[in-house]
Design an enzyme around this catalytic site. Sequence first.
Site: not given
Length: 476
Positions: A173, A294, A300, A307
Amino acid sequence: MSQSPDSESTATGAAAGSQKTWSQRFESSLHPAIARFNASIGFDIALIEYDITGSQAHAKMLASTGIISDEEAAQLVQGLEQIRQEYREGKLQPTVDDEDVHFAVEHRLTELLGDTGKKLHTARSRNDQVGTDIRLYLRDQVGQIRQQLRDFQAVLLSLAEQHVETLIPGYTHLQRAQPVSLAHHLLAYFDMAERDHERLGDALKRINCSPLGAGALAGTTFPIDRQLSAKLLGFERVYGNSLDAVSDRDFAVEFLAASSLILVHLSRMSEEMILWASEEFRFVRLKDNCSTGSSIMPQKKNPDIPELVRGKTGRVFGNLQAMLVILKGIPLAYNKDLQEDKEGLFDTVNTVSGCLEAMTILLREGIEFQPQRLAEAVASDFSNATDVADYLASKGVPFREAYNLVGKVVRTSLAQNKLLKDLTLAEWQELHPKFEQDIYEAITPEQVVARRNSYGGTGFEQVRAAISRSKAQLQG
Ligand code: ARG
């Protein structure tokens, strides 16, 4: 695909305005927009080498059965080989007028050989021909994808060997549950990839079956030898029913389904990499060769690779769905709907292969596990609570009673901002007289992992055994 009717090239396909192969039956030529709509040459050109190989086998079979002469077959085989060369050198430029790759090759062969070229299509239809081409294509590609799965597994295995004793929180979970060996976690993906490899191997049995010689749908009046052409092409079997042979695409569905599962697995791993690379987890560090920045936020470092893999899963599932819908409800035998089978297959092959390559590189050289951070993570939670209950249960306290007692300890410890390891022996014994000094050893993360020594568990002994099994699978 653009038309080049006035190309000077010696190796163009059918020139615009030339008679279509089937044009005698028709009074007027096809509307240009309809010709473009109907044509598959823009994408099925990817099959050209398989088409040529299939035709060479067909020509040899025609000679061996006396349907054409040996001399004619030799010319056909040679002419087809020349077309292969022309294609490789970029000299073959089929146009929309060729309609598809099969006509493009036949047209060029007829330019090269005249009447002999026109004999190639004896006892064959484009319906059994295109079925042959896709199967040859897929057989090749599946072989390569299976090899890529092996490479992916090899990287997982070598990481697992380095990290038997590195511990990582195990979750259910997405809540900390019990610590596990990092190797154990990685080997879970090894086993998924093993099933993927096996599933594709199983699909190959159906892919590797020859439809050639089924004709348009009903077989042929010529005394062909289907076993021979199948053997020349390395097919293991031939279809027993000509209607089924030309209309079956089950094997494509199987490939797409197996591919979808590969992407399920890769997307799950991607999700973990994305989480693990986040500031919240910091279990891995992304290296510069596999992450991007970024355009606005200078601090970043983004996990674009996992992804993208996660995102590309969508198109592979979509291709499976499309194929199923294409097949649903089409009557026997060949219908032009089936021309729609190709782009989804090509796209899936490219996507699966690209994702496997990227994830293999990411694992091999794009991430670094953070042992310090992982060690802190497993030492700073209540994931040893089950082991306290097990400790009491092994001393004769009924498990459910022990479980309730430990639940209470966790609650009071949380309230006091303490971990189980911080309790004094007096506190333990107040909870239950069966607690002794060895409770401290029993709840260290190393012990918690080491003692889960049931077959397939995370105990170090089990993980080492799993590594040996995995090695044997890779070699086998
Ligand atoms: N381009 C067609 C396809 O990809 C080849 C088969 C055409 N057969 C036919 N009867 N029109 O399916």
